[in-house]
Design a protein around this motif. Structure first.
Motif, PDB file in Angstrom:
ATOM      1  N   ARG A  54       0.824  -1.219   0.000  1.00 34.26           N
ATOM      2  CA  ARG A  54       0.000   0.000   0.000  1.00 34.26           C
ATOM      3  C   ARG A  54       0.856   1.267   0.000  1.00 34.26           C
ATOM      4  N   ARG A  55       2.034   1.199   0.635  1.00 35.18           N
ATOM      5  CA  ARG A  55       2.883   2.393   0.735  1.00 35.18           C
ATOM      6  C   ARG A  55       3.854   2.513  -0.444  1.00 35.18           C
ATOM      7  N   VAL A  56       4.443   1.415  -0.858  1.00 39.58           N
ATOM      8  CA  VAL A  56       5.411   1.430  -1.977  1.00 39.58           C
ATOM      9  C   VAL A  56       5.063   0.283  -2.930  1.00 39.58           C
ATOM     10  N   PRO A  57       4.032   0.477  -3.766  1.00 40.25           N
ATOM     11  CA  PRO A  57       3.571  -0.629  -4.629  1.00 40.25           C
ATOM     12  C   PRO A  57       4.645  -1.166  -5.559  1.00 40.25           C
ATOM     13  N   TYR A  58       5.428  -0.263  -6.190  1.00 42.51           N
ATOM     14  CA  TYR A  58       6.451  -0.717  -7.140  1.00 42.51           C
ATOM     15  C   TYR A  58       7.548  -1.525  -6.430  1.00 42.51           C
ATOM     16  N   LEU A  81       0.890  -6.900  -8.509  1.00 42.45           N
ATOM     17  CA  LEU A  81       0.497  -6.269  -9.766  1.00 42.45           C
ATOM     18  C   LEU A  81      -0.889  -5.626  -9.635  1.00 42.45           C
ATOM     19  N   TYR A  82      -1.806  -6.301  -8.979  1.00 41.79           N
ATOM     20  CA  TYR A  82      -3.137  -5.721  -8.722  1.00 41.79           C
ATOM     21  C   TYR A  82      -3.003  -4.414  -7.939  1.00 41.79           C
ATOM     22  N   THR A  83      -2.131  -4.401  -6.938  1.00 44.74           N
ATOM     23  CA  THR A  83      -1.956  -3.199  -6.115  1.00 44.74           C
ATOM     24  C   THR A  83      -1.408  -2.045  -6.932  1.00 44.74           C
ATOM     25  N   VAL A  84      -0.428  -2.348  -7.815  1.00 44.27           N
ATOM     26  CA  VAL A  84       0.127  -1.301  -8.672  1.00 44.27           C
ATOM     27  C   VAL A  84      -0.961  -0.699  -9.555  1.00 44.27           C
ATOM     28  N   GLY A  93       3.939   2.846 -16.058  1.00 46.52           N
ATOM     29  CA  GLY A  93       4.352   1.976 -14.963  1.00 46.52           C
ATOM     30  C   GLY A  93       3.463   0.748 -14.853  1.00 46.52           C
ATOM     31  N   ILE A  94       2.164   0.929 -15.041  1.00 44.32           N
ATOM     32  CA  ILE A  94       1.243  -0.209 -14.960  1.00 44.32           C
ATOM     33  C   ILE A  94       1.486  -1.190 -16.102  1.00 44.32           C
ATOM     34  N   VAL A  95       1.673  -0.646 -17.324  1.00 42.82           N
ATOM     35  CA  VAL A  95       1.922  -1.516 -18.487  1.00 42.82           C
ATOM     36  C   VAL A  95       3.224  -2.277 -18.315  1.00 42.82           C
ATOM     37  N   VAL A  96       4.291  -1.606 -17.894  1.00 42.34           N
ATOM     38  CA  VAL A  96       5.582  -2.261 -17.698  1.00 42.34           C
ATOM     39  C   VAL A  96       5.469  -3.350 -16.634  1.00 42.34           C
ATOM     40  N   SER A  97       4.744  -3.071 -15.563  1.00 39.06           N
ATOM     41  CA  SER A  97       4.572  -4.064 -14.504  1.00 39.06           C
ATOM     42  C   SER A  97       3.836  -5.290 -15.028  1.00 39.06           C
ATOM     43  N   ALA A  98       2.787  -5.054 -15.834  1.00 41.11           N
ATOM     44  CA  ALA A  98       2.026  -6.173 -16.397  1.00 41.11           C
ATOM     45  C   ALA A  98       2.897  -7.003 -17.352  1.00 41.11           C
ATOM     46  N   VAL A  99       3.727  -6.336 -18.161  1.00 33.84           N
ATOM     47  CA  VAL A  99       4.615  -7.060 -19.084  1.00 33.84           C
ATOM     48  C   VAL A  99       5.634  -7.895 -18.308  1.00 33.84           C
ATOM     49  N   VAL A 100       6.171  -7.329 -17.218  1.00 32.85           N
ATOM     50  CA  VAL A 100       7.149  -8.068 -16.417  1.00 32.85           C
ATOM     51  C   VAL A 100       6.509  -9.308 -15.813  1.00 32.85           C
ATOM     52  N   VAL A 101       5.304  -9.172 -15.273  1.00 29.27           N
ATOM     53  CA  VAL A 101       4.612 -10.336 -14.695  1.00 29.27           C
ATOM     54  C   VAL A 101       4.296 -11.360 -15.781  1.00 29.27           C
TER      55      VAL A 101
END
Length: 365
Positions: A54-58, A81-84, A93-101
């Motif tokens: 919640r405090r540092v999602p990335y 990933l849901y939290t981000v 940032g959301i797209v990059v996180s989804a691609v990494v997962v």
């Protein structure tokens, strides 16, 4: 579903995070028999990272990646990933996180898979990456909509209050206009006619009565002017009925009422202005009723304090002259009762055995 959502919304955040961390930890430890000690460490770090989501999602997502790429658990990464998606506003940032997962779940880029094996793997990995992202965006949209609805509700209430203030202001202006154009004009005529009668008449009693009428009319005009100022002014501009009547003004009120009155007022001067104004208006209302309904009657006005209770009594004997035919809506006694109730007291008006009337006002100090 609504009940489940309400229960979830009322659950403390730390409890939810602990449950999710336990779920992620269980996902890794259930396959403990086929994992190494390094995989177990990755799983523990990923589960603990969910407490920071919640405090540092990335950062939380980054700490779950070793378990996703090299360990035996991917639940922690899915939750991160849901939290981000739910808390972060950066689309990149959301797209990059989804691609990494997605890359962490699929194996086609690291292993030589046949087409028949690669397609299900890619579809599964897309679902794992797209599902939490979509749910996170949906949750953030829901929260934003709820906030907007709350703001619209507040704005609607403010607009309704503003419209109500405008309507009341228009009514006050209209009432002030009527008081100035009609009531003040008629009271002014009464004062002029009383002055003319005082000059022309040679009867001493008529002169005294005319003088009393003229004084009462002048005082009424002054109070009307103050009321018109209040009605015309905004409700927050500090305009008030000045000068405000006090307990000290009761003696002057009795002396100039034109009635046969015996007064014994023993009230303290340190009472609040609102309370003193209520007591003054009580005496004024009582004397007005005597003048209207009991001409020629003897009136006694007493004000005493016993303990923390103030008792004000206006009592008149039976009238000796016919009552004046004046309009009355009995709003005076009703307003007086409301004034007394504000101060935790009461106002009662009752006939007396001798054919008179009494007004009793009791107020707790």
């Amino acid at each position: 579903m609504n009940l489940a959502y309400r229960l979830f919304a009322r659950t403390p955040a730390i409890v939810i995070d602990l449950l999710l961390a336990a779920l992620a930890l269980s996902d890794g430890l259930l396959s403990y028999w086929r994992t190494s000690d390094t995989d177990t460490i990755y799983t523990i770090v990923a589960a603990a990272a969910l407490l920071l989501r919640r405090r540092v999602p990335y950062l939380a997502l980054a700490l779950t990646l070793p378990s996703l790429f090299f360990g035996a658990s991917n639940v922690a990464a899915i939750i991160a990933l849901y939290t981000v998606a739910a808390l972060c506003s950066s689309r990149i940032g959301i797209v990059v996180s989804a691609v990494v997962v997605f890359c962490g779940n699929t194996s086609f880029w690291a292993e030589s898979l046949s087409f028949a094996e690669a397609v299900p793997d890619i579809i599964y990995s897309l679902m794992v990456a797209a599902g939490p992202t979509a749910l996170g965006l949906l949750g953030r949209t829901h929260t934003e909509l709820a906030r907007r609805v709350s703001e619209l509700s507040i704005l609607r209430d403010q607009e309704r209050e503003r419209i109500g203030d405008e309507v009341r202001a228009a009514e006050r202006v209209q009432l002030a206009r009527e008081m100035h154009d009609v009531v003040s004009h008629q009271v002014s005529l009464i004062s002029v006619q009383a002055g003319a009668l005082q000059v022309r008449s040679s009867d001493a009693s008529v002169k005294d009565a005319s003088l009393t009428i003229r004084r009462l009319a002048s005082r009424t005009l002054e109070e009307l002017r103050q009321m018109v100022l209040v009605l015309r002014g905004p409700s927050d501009d500090g305009v008030s009925l000045t000068p405000q009547p006090t307990v000290a003004d009761i003696d002057d009120l009795v002396a100039n009422c034109g009635l046969d009155v015996t007064a014994q007022i023993d009230l303290p001067d340190e009472l609040s202005p609102a309370l003193q104004r209520t007591l003054y208006r009580a005496v004024q209302e009582g004397l007005t009723n005597v003048r209207k309904h009991a001409p020629g009657a003897h009136t006694t006005v007493t004000g005493t304090v016993e303990g923390k209770v103030i008792t004000l009594l206006v009592r008149n004997s039976a009238p000796t002259l016919p009552a004046l035919d004046l309009p009355s809506a009995r709003h005076g006694l009703l307003g007086l009762a409301e004034r007394a109730a504000i101060h935790g007291g009461s106002a009662l008006a009752n006939p007396t055995p001798d054919g008179g009337f009494e007004l009793v006002v009791t107020i707790a100090t």
